[in-house]
Each structure stands twice: as structure tokens, then as C-alpha cells.
Scaffold this motif. Structure first.
Motif, PDB file in Angstrom:
ATOM      1  N   GLU A  17     123.753 103.123  32.578  1.00 22.79           N
ATOM      2  CA  GLU A  17     123.175 103.902  33.673  1.00 22.79           C
ATOM      3  C   GLU A  17     123.853 105.263  33.799  1.00 22.79           C
ATOM      4  O   GLU A  17     123.183 106.298  33.932  1.00 22.79           O
ATOM      5  CB  GLU A  17     123.316 103.132  34.985  1.00 22.79           C
ATOM      6  CG  GLU A  17     122.760 103.881  36.186  1.00 22.79           C
ATOM      7  CD  GLU A  17     122.899 103.082  37.468  1.00 22.79           C
ATOM      8  OE1 GLU A  17     122.322 103.511  38.486  1.00 22.79           O
ATOM      9  OE2 GLU A  17     123.580 102.040  37.472  1.00 22.79           O
ATOM     10  N   THR A  18     125.168 105.267  33.735  1.00 23.52           N
ATOM     11  CA  THR A  18     125.927 106.521  33.837  1.00 23.52           C
ATOM     12  C   THR A  18     125.590 107.456  32.681  1.00 23.52           C
ATOM     13  O   THR A  18     125.314 108.648  32.877  1.00 23.52           O
ATOM     14  CB  THR A  18     127.438 106.236  33.845  1.00 23.52           C
ATOM     15  OG1 THR A  18     127.760 105.422  34.972  1.00 23.52           O
ATOM     16  CG2 THR A  18     128.233 107.535  33.931  1.00 23.52           C
ATOM     17  N   PHE A  25     118.214 109.531  27.980  1.00 21.99           N
ATOM     18  CA  PHE A  25     118.023 108.345  27.142  1.00 21.99           C
ATOM     19  C   PHE A  25     118.190 108.684  25.669  1.00 21.99           C
ATOM     20  O   PHE A  25     118.899 108.020  24.930  1.00 21.99           O
ATOM     21  CB  PHE A  25     116.630 107.766  27.404  1.00 21.99           C
ATOM     22  CG  PHE A  25     116.335 106.504  26.636  1.00 21.99           C
ATOM     23  CD1 PHE A  25     116.740 105.272  27.122  1.00 21.99           C
ATOM     24  CD2 PHE A  25     115.642 106.550  25.433  1.00 21.99           C
ATOM     25  CE1 PHE A  25     116.466 104.104  26.420  1.00 21.99           C
ATOM     26  CE2 PHE A  25     115.368 105.399  24.725  1.00 21.99           C
ATOM     27  CZ  PHE A  25     115.772 104.171  25.219  1.00 21.99           C
ATOM     28  N   ASP A  26     117.562 109.776  25.229  1.00 20.00           N
ATOM     29  CA  ASP A  26     117.620 110.156  23.819  1.00 20.00           C
ATOM     30  C   ASP A  26     119.009 110.633  23.407  1.00 20.00           C
ATOM     31  O   ASP A  26     119.389 110.521  22.243  1.00 20.00           O
ATOM     32  CB  ASP A  26     116.586 111.246  23.521  1.00 20.00           C
ATOM     33  CG  ASP A  26     115.161 110.730  23.601  1.00 20.00           C
ATOM     34  OD1 ASP A  26     114.938 109.563  23.223  1.00 20.00           O
ATOM     35  OD2 ASP A  26     114.278 111.463  24.063  1.00 20.00           O
ATOM     36  N   ILE A 104     116.338 108.396  36.127  1.00 22.85           N
ATOM     37  CA  ILE A 104     115.995 107.801  34.830  1.00 22.85           C
ATOM     38  C   ILE A 104     114.588 107.218  34.879  1.00 22.85           C
ATOM     39  O   ILE A 104     113.765 107.429  33.980  1.00 22.85           O
ATOM     40  CB  ILE A 104     117.012 106.704  34.460  1.00 22.85           C
ATOM     41  CG1 ILE A 104     118.403 107.314  34.234  1.00 22.85           C
ATOM     42  CG2 ILE A 104     116.559 105.959  33.206  1.00 22.85           C
ATOM     43  CD1 ILE A 104     119.526 106.287  34.204  1.00 22.85           C
ATOM     44  N   ILE A 105     114.298 106.471  35.950  1.00 22.32           N
ATOM     45  CA  ILE A 105     112.978 105.847  36.095  1.00 22.32           C
ATOM     46  C   ILE A 105     111.892 106.919  36.082  1.00 22.32           C
ATOM     47  O   ILE A 105     110.879 106.793  35.382  1.00 22.32           O
ATOM     48  CB  ILE A 105     112.899 105.036  37.402  1.00 22.32           C
ATOM     49  CG1 ILE A 105     113.760 103.766  37.294  1.00 22.32           C
ATOM     50  CG2 ILE A 105     111.450 104.655  37.720  1.00 22.32           C
ATOM     51  CD1 ILE A 105     113.902 103.012  38.600  1.00 22.32           C
ATOM     52  N   HIS A 106     112.084 107.978  36.869  1.00 21.52           N
ATOM     53  CA  HIS A 106     111.061 109.027  36.956  1.00 21.52           C
ATOM     54  C   HIS A 106     110.803 109.652  35.597  1.00 21.52           C
ATOM     55  O   HIS A 106     109.650 109.829  35.194  1.00 21.52           O
ATOM     56  CB  HIS A 106     111.511 110.113  37.940  1.00 21.52           C
ATOM     57  CG  HIS A 106     110.580 111.291  37.978  1.00 21.52           C
ATOM     58  ND1 HIS A 106     109.356 111.247  38.596  1.00 21.52           N
ATOM     59  CD2 HIS A 106     110.699 112.535  37.441  1.00 21.52           C
ATOM     60  CE1 HIS A 106     108.753 112.410  38.447  1.00 21.52           C
ATOM     61  NE2 HIS A 106     109.537 113.214  37.758  1.00 21.52           N
ATOM     62  N   SER A 111     107.318 109.683  30.629  1.00 22.19           N
ATOM     63  CA  SER A 111     107.415 110.160  29.253  1.00 22.19           C
ATOM     64  C   SER A 111     106.472 109.372  28.357  1.00 22.19           C
ATOM     65  O   SER A 111     106.297 108.170  28.520  1.00 22.19           O
ATOM     66  CB  SER A 111     108.858 110.006  28.749  1.00 22.19           C
ATOM     67  OG  SER A 111     108.928 110.293  27.368  1.00 22.19           O
ATOM     68  N   LYS A 112     105.851 110.047  27.416  1.00 25.11           N
ATOM     69  CA  LYS A 112     104.968 109.377  26.469  1.00 25.11           C
ATOM     70  C   LYS A 112     105.665 109.153  25.125  1.00 25.11           C
ATOM     71  O   LYS A 112     105.054 108.781  24.145  1.00 25.11           O
ATOM     72  CB  LYS A 112     103.690 110.199  26.269  1.00 25.11           C
ATOM     73  CG  LYS A 112     102.868 110.391  27.536  1.00 25.11           C
ATOM     74  CD  LYS A 112     101.583 111.117  27.252  1.00 25.11           C
ATOM     75  CE  LYS A 112     100.793 111.372  28.528  1.00 25.11           C
ATOM     76  NZ  LYS A 112     100.382 110.152  29.207  1.00 25.11           N
ATOM     77  N   LYS A 113     106.987 109.384  25.109  1.00 26.13           N
ATOM     78  CA  LYS A 113     107.731 109.283  23.855  1.00 26.13           C
ATOM     79  C   LYS A 113     107.862 107.849  23.357  1.00 26.13           C
ATOM     80  O   LYS A 113     107.961 107.596  22.177  1.00 26.13           O
ATOM     81  CB  LYS A 113     109.133 109.861  24.028  1.00 26.13           C
ATOM     82  CG  LYS A 113     109.207 111.360  24.060  1.00 26.13           C
ATOM     83  CD  LYS A 113     110.670 111.756  24.168  1.00 26.13           C
ATOM     84  CE  LYS A 113     110.846 113.239  24.001  1.00 26.13           C
ATOM     85  NZ  LYS A 113     112.280 113.603  24.061  1.00 26.13           N
ATOM     86  N   ARG A 114     107.935 106.902  24.296  1.00 27.00           N
ATOM     87  CA  ARG A 114     108.212 105.524  23.901  1.00 27.00           C
ATOM     88  C   ARG A 114     107.408 104.571  24.769  1.00 27.00           C
ATOM     89  O   ARG A 114     106.943 104.933  25.853  1.00 27.00           O
ATOM     90  CB  ARG A 114     109.706 105.211  23.999  1.00 27.00           C
ATOM     91  CG  ARG A 114     110.296 105.472  25.329  1.00 27.00           C
ATOM     92  CD  ARG A 114     111.815 105.451  25.270  1.00 27.00           C
ATOM     93  NE  ARG A 114     112.326 106.607  25.995  1.00 27.00           N
ATOM     94  CZ  ARG A 114     112.662 107.739  25.427  1.00 27.00           C
ATOM     95  NH1 ARG A 114     112.566 107.885  24.120  1.00 27.00           N
ATOM     96  NH2 ARG A 114     113.104 108.745  26.144  1.00 27.00           N
TER      97      ARG A 114
END
Length: 208
Positions: A17-18, A25-26, A104-106, A111-114
Motif C-alpha cells: 500500500e505504501t 502500481f507500475d 490507488i483505487i481511483h 485505468s484501462k492498462k490492466r
């Protein structure tokens, strides 16, 4: 997906999370997470399988207990408008104390990446919406709340106000003379929360 985790899994989730919040994420690898958590990289993969599944587990870990809190609120000996006010306090305090996971959720869910398992999170949100609906229906049954309320729009009204305020943090800090982080958070806890409560009350209560 499971909603209960052991101590090692929780350690991994909190480190992830941190890092997700700070680097994205990436920009975060399983190796980064295992190193920071001081856990073998193979153990992270064993527990979660992939970085995507780890993210899904993190979201469940941080959001799944809200339903039980809402269930307790429904059963409380309070008038419907008091329950709504408590619900707003719960939402705002929860998000303000956990900005990282909601950021992170938002980002990840728009995102359409994954391809993430949106169904799991959607089921949680539906459960929370049912709790809100139960409180509003109680108020309608008692003749306190309007009959024409669009219940699914109540939550985005609450959260949208908070997120607009937070996304324009520097502007409001200057405008409202909020010179410290404590004064900013206290303003959210008191003034902003009260404003949202008044806004929602105006939507729910019959005009006098």
C-alpha cells in the motif's frame, strides 16, 4: 477472494500500500515489496500469485470491514438522520485516514492498462449501498425522508465533495488559512463533515 489474512500477509499488504501510493502500481515491483517487507520474494508470490492479485487483496483488506460497521449503525438506537450523520462521519474519517488506498483505487479502477477483478470490489460497494438504503428506507417509513430520493447518488455526493476539497488542498489551505496538517485535518473532521451532513440532510428531508 478471501477477506481474512495472516500476519505475514498483512505485513506484505501494508508495505505494498505504501509503495503503490508513493511510486504507483507500475513503478512498484514484487521485488521492491518483498525487500521492504523483509520477506522472501517467493513467499509474496505464494501468498498472492501476482501483483494484480496482491492489489485486489489490498483493496479487500482495507475496505471489507466497512460493511460490518454499517450493519452496527443500522441496528443502533438512533433516528434515521442521526444514522446518516454517523455514516457521513464514518466515510469521511475513513477516507481521510486512508488516503493512500483510495488514491490507488481511483487510479487503478479507472485505468484501462490492466484487468482487475472489479466484481469483487463492486460486490463490496453494493453491500455498503444496501446498508445506506436500509437507513433511508427507515426514514421514509417514518415519514421523515422524501420518497423521491435517488439513493445510489447519495454516496458520490458525499465522496465527491470530500475528494474535490482534497484534490484542491493547497487552494483551500490558503483560502481558509489552514497553515498546518493538523489544522487541515481538523477542518475536514469538523467544518467539511458538517457541511456535507447539511447538504445530505437538505436532499433527504421534506422542505418545511
Amino acid at each position: 477472494m478471501k477477506t481474512h489474512f495472516n500476519d505475514k500477509q498483512i505485513k506484505i499488504l501494508e508495505v505494498a500500500e505504501t509503495l503503490f501510493s508513493e511510486k504507483g502500481f507500475d513503478g512498484t515491483s514484487i521485488r521492491n515489496i518483498s525487500k521492504e517487507a523483509k520477506i522472501n520474494i517467493a513467499m509474496v508470490s505464494y501468498y498472492f500469485g501476482s501483483k494484480e492479485r496482491l492489489l485486489e487483496s489490498l483493496i479487500i483488506y482495507r475496505t471489507s470491514d466497512l460493511k460490518s460497521q454499517l450493519d452496527h449503525l443500522i441496528q443502533a438506537e438512533l433516528e434515521p438522520i442521526e444514522k446518516i450523520n454517523k455514516l457521513i462521519e464514518l466515510y469521511i474519517n475513513r477516507i481521510n485516514c486512508n488516503k493512500g488506498i483510495y488514491r490507488i483505487i481511483h487510479f487503478e479502477f479507472t485505468s484501462k492498462k490492466r484487468s482487475l477483478n472489479h466484481q469483487v470490489f463492486s460486490e463490496l460497494k453494493k453491500g455498503n449501498l444496501k446498508s445506506l438504503e436500509a437507513i433511508i428506507v427507515e426514514g421514509q417509513t417514518k415519514g421523515v425522508f422524501r420518497k423521491d430520493i435517488i439513493i445510489p447518488l447519495i454516496t458520490p455526493t458525499i465522496l465527491g465533495t470530500f475528494f474535490h476539497f482534497h484534490m484542491n488542498k493547497s487552494f483551500y489551505e490558503n483560502l481558509l488559512n489552514l497553515k498546518t496538517e493538523d489544522s487541515y485535518n481538523n477542518y475536514i473532521k469538523t467544518n467539511l463533515t458538517k457541511h456535507i451532513q447539511q447538504t445530505i440532510k437538505a436532499l433527504l428531508i421534506y422542505e418545511s
